[in-house]
Every structure is written in structure tokens, then in C-alpha cells.
Design an enzyme around this catalytic site. Structure first.
Site, mmCIF file in Angstrom:
data_model
loop_
_atom_site.group_PDB
_atom_site.id
_atom_site.type_symbol
_atom_site.label_atom_id
_atom_site.label_comp_id
_atom_site.label_asym_id
_atom_site.label_seq_id
_atom_site.Cartn_x
_atom_site.Cartn_y
_atom_site.Cartn_z
ATOM 1 N N VAL A 359 35.965 62.426 80.436
ATOM 2 C CA VAL A 359 34.684 62.461 81.153
ATOM 3 C C VAL A 359 33.762 61.363 80.634
ATOM 4 C CG1 VAL A 359 32.774 63.893 81.931
ATOM 5 C CG2 VAL A 359 34.958 64.968 81.323
ATOM 6 N N SER A 360 33.321 60.508 81.531
ATOM 7 C CA SER A 360 32.450 59.387 81.168
ATOM 8 C C SER A 360 31.042 59.606 81.708
ATOM 9 C CB SER A 360 33.015 58.083 81.743
ATOM 10 O OG SER A 360 32.077 57.027 81.596
ATOM 11 N N PRO A 361 30.013 59.227 80.928
ATOM 12 C CA PRO A 361 28.641 59.289 81.441
ATOM 13 C C PRO A 361 28.288 58.084 82.302
ATOM 14 C CG PRO A 361 28.587 58.438 79.222
ATOM 15 C CD PRO A 361 30.043 58.739 79.534
ATOM 16 N N ASP A 472 34.844 52.952 79.099
ATOM 17 C CA ASP A 472 33.604 53.055 78.332
ATOM 18 C C ASP A 472 33.543 51.997 77.237
ATOM 19 O OD1 ASP A 472 32.754 55.238 79.804
ATOM 20 O OD2 ASP A 472 33.605 56.699 78.421
#
Length: 786
Positions: A359-361, A472
Site C-alpha cells: 500500500v502506497s500513500p 515509492d
């Protein structure tokens, strides 16, 4: 129309005159019901609750940051401070659990060992490995060197004692605070969806999971936040902890300022929000357009807006030359000085990590920096190379703004859940813990045609795609994600360190092994083999402490399996159980993917250390803990992990000497604000001081930078410090080996800042050639904010 209150008063007036005894009974019954309906947090306490928080900000100079494994990412200042936040929940005459959330990349086995040793010396067997969990938020902007295994401290030039000590000290002190503040209280749980704070950064791997399984879920990442609200019987709400999945990678691999990233920012926002209004208002009432809670305007009241008078007043305060100071002054001048609120407990808010593996912001997606086009879907490459493929946060290209936005989104959801929390946790406090050797676990799996088979986990190893990094933070050279073959050149390089044998390669298949870390032991172990797993229970909440980063689907499978195991145990206690995963807890062992995701060998699969059956091993062993929990039976403690402190090697040079040019003192200004300056809200003020290396004193629970506002004619009041999102402390040397250094302090003036006269102040500590430490301070000229 008569008001509800007026009608009720009339009702009681009438009845009190007619039938007073009955009316009194009715009145008190009505009052109790009214209060219960009007205040969801009013209840009979069933636990003792205590919270604590302490500074764990490490060296802000010279030390490599933990997370991206980028040798050029060296700390050189502070964005905002890092903290250890703890809650303890205890039965008045029974069990207790302690959960510590760290503004750090992950937990460390060595840190956990030393914290537990200190707790044993202080409290005996009250707090042990069984009932204490230490979890990291996964910021990639904290100083490294505090883990004990070689592979995690190579880029930090080995072990960094200063990084290690401040974390151990801070955890211990936060637990002591929580222990000493234990008081009767209640806990409430609430859940809700947050849709715009994370995306899947490895969707091609996620799509390899069975279609039927994927069809059970609306999203390819978990969108649910689970929040606990802690309420003291006397003081009311005193804290909140929540779990939500998104990586701490809003700050990029080139950032050099210490930062808690989006989760640390969310915690700071929520603590400030509560302290300003006591938690009684919704977030929309307490935020300005810059998204940061008000604070300064609540400190200084009745500021006049005669700007000519303000400018004249500011002109009378010129910069002061550097002068000696005490360390205590840095602590005493902090904005959030606990001495100022000693009459009541401070509000503690933690934004904890869960199954964030994929999960990436960076929610705008991944794009090529050269063309602006989306990266290759399967390999996250641009023209066949990974170095140009970067995820974009919502504030792109400003990583600080992306951090603020993702932090703000988590903060807002947490406030919403906090204000609406009504389900009270009730029931036993319990826990189970064991150590397992993940290098050789036997795992029993069902076969498709019936029956079962036994498979094994493997000694740790990392695949070629590990070196490719992620969107990321991409890696270097010609590595790429989704590589299940490897290449001859890097195999030759690998073999210089350690050549994996056929058994090891077959065990990890289809992962092509780049680093055979589990079988590398020189100068000491490169990777862990013995790992802790743990269950903490607080009523109908169950926390699964895992020592790694589970992907979305891996986390779902673990949660579902444990929920089924708890419910099928026959106990009605777990009928409405809430199961959360606490990621990166107690130690660190990289990633855990599903078997299907592992086959794709993207970064997460290549970083799943113990082979394709790692997740199945976790599920099998956690089920054993769950069974022991349901049946109130004991479980074997397992083999203890090694304590490698005495074997650690450090190659980081010490600070030898700080110096200034002739005639210049530490704390003198190199660049001041312009004379008679006026700045608008939304603008930036920058000043530079002659300074010294921040490693001389970490200013724990203090500050390197301070913005002060003039109150009256001559009283300077702290307004912002280096724990504020808007204030940045940047440290630099004119040359790599120079004893001279500068401290640049940048204040981005919030829209919520009160108009008035301000100045900027710097605190530091210098080292003499003979090793003595001298503290100093200096201030800028005053200026006006209009």
C-alpha cells in the site's frame, strides 16, 4: 413552540407537586437515560487505562536514514520530532497489556530485548515479552543503525549507538508514564472507511490472487481504519490509537529531514486538535485552510492589529549574539512543555501501522520522470529501467505537502471515528506469545484432491527484485520488479558473498536468490531466523503482532483465519470480535505475501524472506495462539532470539570538534531577517545561525528551533518549535570534514498564525577538542506577521 427542555421542566414541575416520590424516581431514571443517549462515552469503567509519550528523535546529522537503503540519504535536520506513544490497559486485579507505537521505520529485536530487560529490573514480571508489543509506523525518514542484523545496518555504516539509545530510553519512559498514569477508565472501538490515503503499488501481483477471493473485496487495498478511544473516569477522553494501512513513504528517498511522515503528522495534528478544544468539536471547526490545527491564536489573546505600531515595536528588538545556555532552557521553552499542563494528563494519539506491504500513500499513481507517462504495469519500469519510475503523492511535486495531505486525511477520519465511538470494549484482558524458527518451520497444507501435505519454510533469502525497490523508492542498476530469473552478472557478484546451494534455491523457487542472508553469519547474523508472534486481547478486540509487512491479501487471510479460529472455539466471548494486525512489531523480517503474489516476484515477493509458504506458516502458528487463548491454555515460549549487542560494529566517525570563524560565537546569525520586515501568512521566514553538530545533544524533549511571539512589550512566548509541521530545522557544513556548520531555520507561516511580532531562536550544543559539551542559543531580529 416550547423547547424540549422547557417542556420537560414543566412536566416535572407538575408531577413534583402531585406525586413527589414517584416523580423523583422517574426524574433520576430519565436523567440517566438522557445522559447515556447524549454522551456515547459515558459508562461504567471496567479497566485501568494509562497513556504515555516520549521523544525518540535520533541524531539529526551524519546518520543514514532507515527505510530506503539509500546511502546518500543522510540526516541533516528535523522536519518534526519522533515519539514513542504507549497505552497500557489492565484489569484491576488481573492481566494487563502494553502497546507501544514508535515513530520509527520498524521495531528492532535488540531494542525489544533491552527494553524488556529494563522493565524487568523496574517492575519484575509485570511487563514481559508476552504482554508488551512494540510497533513501528514505518516512516522512512528516521535515523537508522538501531537494528542488530547486518543487512539492516549496512547503509548506516553499522550500529549507531545514539540512534539505539534514544529509542530504548524513549520507549521505557513512555511505558513508565503510562504505568504511573493508570486510572479507572473505559475504551471504545470504532471503524470506518478512508478511501483516499492509499493505493496498491503492486497491482500485478495482487491480480495473481484467485479471482473468487478478489471478488469478495471492493478494493485492492484495505480501506478500513480501526480506532480505540481511551476515556478516563475523571478527565474524560485521554487518547486514541488507530490502525490503518498505508506506507510511510510520502517523504521521498532524497529527503534528509527527520520526519514521522504521514502517520507522525496525523498524530501531531490530532494531539494539537484535542488540546485546543478538548475534543468537543468536529475537525471542521478546528482547522484552517492550511489543514493544520490552530494553536498560537489560542495562546496569545487580544493581539491588536495596528501594524505600524507592531513594526515600531519589532524594530526595537535586534538579533542577539550567540550566548551560553543550559540544556534545560531548550526543554522549558518547548511549546508542548508538559510542565505547563501538569494538572491533567496530556492527550496521546497514535496512528499505527498494519498490513501496509503493498500500500502506497502516493495515490496519484506511478509515472516516468522523463516522459510523464505511466510506468510499465508489470515491472514498474520506464524504457526497461526502474530508476525513473516514481509514485506521486497528492501534493506532487512537493513531498512535504503530500505528507501533510495524507496525514490530514488520516487525522480527519480518526477524529470522525473518535467523536462517534460508542461500542465499549468489555471482557478479559489476555495475551499469548511465542518465538518460532522461521528458517525451518513445518507447515501442513490441505491438498486439492483431499488429504494434506507438509511443506517447509526456508532460511532467509532476498530475491533479485528486492534490489529494484518500489515505486515509492526505486533501486539502481538494471534490477526490475517481477524478475523471476535473475542475471549472470549479479549472480557472480552474489557468489562473492555467499553462493546458495540447490536445496536453498529449490526451497525459495521461483525466487532467484540475490542475497542468501539467512545463511550469512560473518561478522554476525545478516538476517533473523527466530521471530516472535503475539496476540493481545482487550475484550472483543484482538491485536495480532506480526514482525513484518503483510500485503493486503496476506493480511486479510490472516485476519479471517484468526477470526474463524476464535469464533469456532465455541466461546461466545468472540462472537463480535474485532481483529487488527499490528505490523512491524517486536522485530523486523521484511515482507509477507500470499503464495500467489510470491510467484510474480515483485519487490514484496522478493522480500518475503522465508519462501513461498511464509504466510501459511504464520496462519498455522497464529491459530495455535488463538486456540490457546480460547481454551485458556499455555503455549511453549520457544527459542529465544540472539542478543547481538556485544558483536555490533560501528564505522560512523564521532564528532571530534565544532568551530566557528574568528570573532564569531556559536549562536551568532549568519543571515538575519531583513530590517523592519513584515511577512504575510502563507509566506516563509528563513534565518541562518552559526551552529554545531546536532549529534552533540539530541535535545530530547527539547527543541533546536523556536518561533517566539511578543506578548505585551517585553515578554516572549513560545509559539512554534521543531515538533511543528510548519517549522524546519536544517543543518549543514560548508565542506564534508569542516568543523564549522550552519543551522537554517525555515518557518512557513500558517494561515492560522496570529498577527503580531515574532522572532526565531536556535538552541544547540558544541563540542570542544577535549570532548566537553557547551550549550548555546541565539535569536534573530524581530519581525511582523500581518
Amino acid at each position: 413552540m416550547r423547547s424540549f427542555g422547557g417542556a420537560m421542566m414543566g412536566f416535572f414541575h407538575f408531577n413534583l407537586n402531585k406525586r413527589r416520590p414517584c416523580a423523583n424516581i422517574c426524574f433520576w431514571i430519565f436523567l440517566v437515560l438522557l445522559l447515556q443517549n447524549s454522551r456515547g462515552t459515558l459508562s461504567v469503567s471496567n479497566y485501568l487505562v494509562g497513556l504515555g509519550s516520549y521523544d525518540i528523535t535520533g541524531p539529526a546529522a551524519d546518520v543514514n536514514m532507515m527505510g530506503y537503503a539509500n546511502t546518500e540519504q543522510i540526516a541533516s535536520g528535523v522536519h518534526f520530532r519522533l515519539r514513542a506513544r504507549t497505552f497500557i490497559v489492565a484489569e484491576p486485579q488481573g492481566n494487563r497489556v502494553a502497546f507501544v507505537n514508535l515513530d520509527a521505520c520498524m521495531a528492532s529485536q535488540l531494542v525489544t530485548i533491552k527494553v524488556l530487560e529494563r522493565l524487568k529490573a523496574r517492575y519484575g514480571n509485570l511487563y514481559t515479552e508476552n504482554n508488551v508489543a512494540i510497533s513501528g509506523i514505518h516512516t522512512h525518514a528516521g535515523p537508522g543503525g538501531y537494528l542488530q542484523y547486518v543487512v539492516y545496518i549496512v547503509t548506516s555504516l553499522g550500529f549507531v549507538r545514539q540512534s539505539f539509545d534514544v529509542i530504548v530510553d524513549g520507549i521505557e519512559k513512555s511505558i513508565i508514564q503510562a504505568h504511573e498514569s493508570l486510572r479507572p477508565g473505559s475504551i471504545f472501538v470504532n471503524k470506518g472507511e478512508l478511501l483516499d490515503a492509499g493505493i496498491n503499488r503492486s497491482p500485478s501481483a495482487y491480480l495473481n490472487n484467485p479471482a473468487a477471493e478478489r471478488g469478495k473485496y471492493k478494493y485492492d487495498v484495505d480501506k478500513e481504519m480501526t480506532l480505540l478511544k481511551f476515556v478516563d473516569d475523571e478527565w474524560g477522553p485521554v487518547g486514541s490509537f488507530n490502525w490503518f494501512a498505508t506506507h510511510g513513504t510520502s517523504m521521498s528517498r532524497t529527503n534528509s529531514l527527520i520526519s514521522g511522515d504521514n502517520k507522525g503528522a496525523a498524530a501531531r495534528f490530532m494531539e494539537d486538535w484535542f488540546e485546543e478544544n478538548g475534543g468537543g468539536q468536529a475537525y471542521s471547526d478546528s482547522l484552517q485552510v492550511d489543514g493544520v490545527p490552530r494553536r498560537v491564536s489560542n495562546i496569545i489573546h487580544n493581539l491588536h492589529e495596528n501594524y505600524d505600531e507592531l513594526r515600531e515595536l519589532a524594530a526595537s528588538f535586534q538579533s542577539t549574539p550567540g550566548r551560553p545556555a543550559t540544556r534545560f532552557l531548550s526543554v522549558a521553552r518547548r511549546v508542548r512543555n508538559p510542565l505547563r499542563q501538569a494538572d491533567k494528563p496530556g492527550f496521546v494519539s497514535a496512528f499505527c501501522q498494519t498490513n501496509c506491504g503493498d500500500v502506497s500513500p502516493n495515490v496519484l499513481g506511478a509515472f516516468c520522470t522523463d516522459t510523464g507517462q505511466p510506468c510499465d504495469f508489470n515491472h514498474s519500469t520506464c524504457g526497461g529501467k526502474n530508476e525513473l519510475c516514481y509514485g506521486r503523492g497528492p501534493g506532487h511535486p512537493d513531498e512535504f505537502e503530500s505528507t501533510r495531505i495524507i496525514g490530514d486525511r488520516q487525522f480527519r477520519k480518526a477524529v470522525d471515528l473518535f467523536n462517534k465511538a460508542t461500542e465499549q470494549l468489555k471482557g478479559k484482558i489476555d495475551y499469548r506469545h511465542t518465538y518460532l524458527d522461521f528458517s525451518k518451520l513445518s507447515v501442513t497444507l490441505p491438498k486439492q484432491g483431499g488429504g494434506s501435505e507438509v511443506v517447509k519454510t526456508c532460511p532467509a533469502a532476498m530475491g533479485f527484485a528486492f534490489a529494484a525497490g518500489t515505486t515509492d523508492g526505486p533501486g539502481a542498476f538494471d534490477f526490475k520488479q517481477g524478475d523471476d530469473q535473475g542475471n549472470p552478472f549479479w549472480r557472480l557478484v552474489r557468489n562473492v558473498l555467499k553462493t546458495p546451494d540447490k536445496v536453498q534455491m529449490d526451497c525459495h523457487h521461483p525466487k532467484p536468490i540475490l542475497l542468501d542472508t539467512g545463511e550469512m553469519t560473518k561478522p554476525y547474523d545478516w538476517a533473523p531466523s527466530i521471530l516472535p508472534i503475539q496476540i493481545l486481547r482487550i475484550g472483543q478486540l484482538v491485536i495480532l503482532s506480526v514482525p513484518g509487512e503483510f500485503t493486503t491479501m496476506a493480511g486479510r487471510r490472516l485476519r479471517d483465519a484468526l477470526k474463524t479460529a476464535l469464533i469456532s472455539g465455541g466461546s461466545k466471548e468472540f462472537k463480535n470480535v474485532h481483529v487488527v494486525i499490528a505490523g512491524l512489531t517486536n522485530t523486523y523480517s521484511q515482507y509477507v505475501t500470499t503464495f500467489e503474489e510470491y510467484q510474480v516476484q515483485r519487490y514484496e515477493g522478493a522480500s518475503t524472506l522465508y519462501g513461498p509458504h511464509t504466510l501459511s506458516a504464520y496462519i498455522q502458528e497464529f491459530k495455535k495462539l488463538a486456540t490457546a487463548l480460547v481454551t485458556s491454555s499455555t503455549i511453549e515460549p520457544g527459542l529465544q532470539p540472539p542478543d547481538l549487542l556485544d558483536q555490533q560494529i560501528s564505522l560512523l566517525p564521532p564528532v571530534v570538534l565544532d568551530g566557528t570563524p574568528p570573532g564569531v560565537k556559536f549562536g551568532d546569525l549568519q543571515f538575519d531577517v531583513p530590517m523592519n520586515s513584515t511577512f504575510k501568512r502563507g509566506g516563509m521566514v528563513s534565518v541562518t545561525f552559526w551552529s554545531a553538530c546536532p549529534r552533540n545533544d539530541l535535545m530530547t524533549e527539547g527543541t533546536f528551533a523556536l518561533v517566539e511571539i511578543l506578548h505585551g512589550k517585553d515578554s516572549w512566548v513560545p509559539a512554534y518549535d521543531d515538533d511543528d509541521f510548519c517549522l524546519r530545522f536544517k543543518w549543514s557544513r560548508p565542506a564534508k570534514l569542516s568543523p564549522r556548520s550552519y543551522a537554517t531555520i525555515e518557518w512557513r507561516i500558517p494561515e492560522s498564525a496570529a498577527p503580531g511580532v515574532y522572532r526565531i531562536r536556535h538552541f544547540g550544543a558544541s563540542r570542544s577538542l577535549f570532548g566537553s559539551i557547551s550549550h548555546f542559543t541565539g535569536t534573530s531580529s524581530a519581525f511582523v506577521v500581518a
